[in-house]
Scaffold this motif. Structure first.
Motif, PDB file in Angstrom:
ATOM      1  N   TRP A  73      12.374  10.727  12.899  1.00  0.00           N
ATOM      2  CA  TRP A  73      12.580  11.205  11.532  1.00  0.00           C
ATOM      3  C   TRP A  73      11.996  12.584  11.260  1.00  0.00           C
ATOM      4  O   TRP A  73      12.258  13.169  10.215  1.00  0.00           O
ATOM      5  CB  TRP A  73      11.954  10.206  10.552  1.00  0.00           C
ATOM      6  N   GLY A  74      11.211  13.128  12.176  1.00  0.00           N
ATOM      7  CA  GLY A  74      10.476  14.350  11.896  1.00  0.00           C
ATOM      8  C   GLY A  74       9.130  13.963  11.307  1.00  0.00           C
ATOM      9  O   GLY A  74       8.080  14.175  11.897  1.00  0.00           O
ATOM     10  N   GLU A  75       9.188  13.361  10.134  1.00  0.00           N
ATOM     11  CA  GLU A  75       8.033  12.725   9.526  1.00  0.00           C
ATOM     12  C   GLU A  75       8.470  11.361   9.008  1.00  0.00           C
ATOM     13  O   GLU A  75       9.583  11.209   8.504  1.00  0.00           O
ATOM     14  CB  GLU A  75       7.466  13.545   8.363  1.00  0.00           C
ATOM     15  N   ALA A  76       7.613  10.377   9.155  1.00  0.00           N
ATOM     16  CA  ALA A  76       7.895   9.040   8.639  1.00  0.00           C
ATOM     17  C   ALA A  76       7.043   8.796   7.406  1.00  0.00           C
ATOM     18  O   ALA A  76       5.898   9.238   7.325  1.00  0.00           O
ATOM     19  CB  ALA A  76       7.584   7.981   9.699  1.00  0.00           C
ATOM     20  N   VAL A  77       7.607   8.082   6.442  1.00  0.00           N
ATOM     21  CA  VAL A  77       6.874   7.740   5.232  1.00  0.00           C
ATOM     22  C   VAL A  77       5.860   6.646   5.553  1.00  0.00           C
ATOM     23  O   VAL A  77       6.218   5.599   6.094  1.00  0.00           O
ATOM     24  CB  VAL A  77       7.831   7.260   4.121  1.00  0.00           C
ATOM     25  N   ALA A  78       4.609   6.909   5.247  1.00  0.00           N
ATOM     26  CA  ALA A  78       3.542   5.936   5.501  1.00  0.00           C
ATOM     27  C   ALA A  78       2.769   5.703   4.215  1.00  0.00           C
ATOM     28  O   ALA A  78       2.476   6.642   3.477  1.00  0.00           O
ATOM     29  CB  ALA A  78       2.608   6.436   6.597  1.00  0.00           C
ATOM     30  N   ALA A  79       2.427   4.453   3.938  1.00  0.00           N
ATOM     31  CA  ALA A  79       1.715   4.105   2.708  1.00  0.00           C
ATOM     32  C   ALA A  79       0.420   3.386   3.018  1.00  0.00           C
ATOM     33  O   ALA A  79       0.405   2.394   3.748  1.00  0.00           O
ATOM     34  CB  ALA A  79       2.596   3.222   1.821  1.00  0.00           C
ATOM     35  N   ALA A  80      -0.670   3.907   2.466  1.00  0.00           N
ATOM     36  CA  ALA A  80      -1.958   3.220   2.512  1.00  0.00           C
ATOM     37  C   ALA A  80      -2.163   2.573   1.147  1.00  0.00           C
ATOM     38  O   ALA A  80      -2.052   3.252   0.118  1.00  0.00           O
ATOM     39  CB  ALA A  80      -3.089   4.195   2.812  1.00  0.00           C
ATOM     40  N   VAL A  81      -2.416   1.279   1.118  1.00  0.00           N
ATOM     41  CA  VAL A  81      -2.488   0.576  -0.166  1.00  0.00           C
ATOM     42  C   VAL A  81      -3.794  -0.209  -0.305  1.00  0.00           C
ATOM     43  O   VAL A  81      -4.359  -0.686   0.669  1.00  0.00           O
ATOM     44  CB  VAL A  81      -1.298  -0.396  -0.345  1.00  0.00           C
ATOM     45  N   VAL A  82      -4.241  -0.285  -1.541  1.00  0.00           N
ATOM     46  CA  VAL A  82      -5.331  -1.174  -1.914  1.00  0.00           C
ATOM     47  C   VAL A  82      -4.683  -2.339  -2.662  1.00  0.00           C
ATOM     48  O   VAL A  82      -3.973  -2.123  -3.648  1.00  0.00           O
ATOM     49  CB  VAL A  82      -6.353  -0.472  -2.829  1.00  0.00           C
ATOM     50  N   LEU A  83      -4.894  -3.539  -2.169  1.00  0.00           N
ATOM     51  CA  LEU A  83      -4.251  -4.706  -2.765  1.00  0.00           C
ATOM     52  C   LEU A  83      -5.096  -5.287  -3.897  1.00  0.00           C
ATOM     53  O   LEU A  83      -6.315  -5.141  -3.925  1.00  0.00           O
ATOM     54  CB  LEU A  83      -4.016  -5.778  -1.707  1.00  0.00           C
ATOM     55  N   ARG A  84      -4.411  -5.942  -4.823  1.00  0.00           N
ATOM     56  CA  ARG A  84      -5.119  -6.656  -5.887  1.00  0.00           C
ATOM     57  C   ARG A  84      -5.843  -7.864  -5.289  1.00  0.00           C
ATOM     58  O   ARG A  84      -5.482  -8.349  -4.209  1.00  0.00           O
ATOM     59  CB  ARG A  84      -4.134  -7.092  -6.979  1.00  0.00           C
ATOM     60  N   ALA A  85      -6.843  -8.339  -5.964  1.00  0.00           N
ATOM     61  CA  ALA A  85      -7.665  -9.440  -5.459  1.00  0.00           C
ATOM     62  C   ALA A  85      -6.802 -10.643  -5.083  1.00  0.00           C
ATOM     63  O   ALA A  85      -5.976 -11.109  -5.878  1.00  0.00           O
ATOM     64  CB  ALA A  85      -8.685  -9.851  -6.521  1.00  0.00           C
ATOM     65  N   GLY A  86      -6.968 -11.103  -3.850  1.00  0.00           N
ATOM     66  CA  GLY A  86      -6.253 -12.284  -3.381  1.00  0.00           C
ATOM     67  C   GLY A  86      -4.841 -12.037  -2.901  1.00  0.00           C
ATOM     68  O   GLY A  86      -4.185 -12.959  -2.405  1.00  0.00           O
TER      69      GLY A  86
END
Length: 204
Positions: free
Chosen positions: A140-153
């Protein structure tokens, strides 16, 4: 921005006319345009994105004692280069896609706004916070990457996130990589540190 003060604003007298994601129209006496990589004005080109440039009495004169930096941040015809990529709709409203250096992801021939993708992902019921970046990709050249903080549980495997994204955005905008973290890296001002976010994917 410190260099320009306020340049764009929505109409406070008519909140109903505001469009989601728009930063509004130029304030009185302020001129705003979009320029392509060759500094050609594409403000009135339908669907075009470009560097947001500003001219007006509120724009600063120079970086004190730094003539080279001042010259670099202005075009030859006197427009200040903000560093933000944006678009403009037919009614003259502007939309900021993000900083060219960290928020624009060049993937599969598209220029994607990390900020736009982040806004969509924040609607997911399991996501409390998110940062989207581009990571190197042979395909892709660059790939979309997501770092996430999840809600409790909450638990959010990629197999569950993909169909949720596909129902809300073009497939090429959906994250190809997902990393769950306890907290996103931020600087002393509380802003996301996108360079540090990219490092989260180096060995992932």
């Amino acid at each position: 921005m410190s260099e320009i003060g306020m340049a764009l604003s929505n109409d406070a007298s008519d909140p109903a006319a505001r469009m989601a994601g728009s930063v509004g129209k130029p304030l009185p006496s302020v001129d705003v345009r979009l320029a392509d990589p060759n500094n050609v004005d594409v403000t009135n080109v339908p669907g075009a994105s470009g560097m947001i440039q500003v001219k007006g009495p509120s724009v600063f004169t120079e970086y004190y004692g730094l003539p080279d930096k001042t010259a670099k941040e202005f075009t030859k015809d006197g427009w200040f280069i903000t560093g933000d990529i944006g678009t403009r709709d037919a009614e003259g409203r502007y939309y900021i896609m993000g900083r060219e250096s960290v928020d624009i992801i060049k993937s599969g021939g598209y220029k994607l706004s990390a900020l736009e993708i982040e806004r969509e992902l924040l609607d997911h019921p399991s996501i409390a916070d998110v940062a989207v970046v581009g990571t190197p990709s042979a395909e892709w050249g660059e790939a979309v990457a997501a770092a996430v903080v999840l809600r409790a549980g909450a638990v959010l495997p990629m197999d569950d996130l993909k169909p949720w994204c596909y129902a809300r955005m073009a497939h090429y905008k959906a994250p190809k990589q997902l990393r769950t973290v306890d907290v996103l890296p931020r600087n002393l001002m509380g802003k996301l540190d996108k360079k540090a976010v990219k490092k989260l994917f180096e060995k992932y």
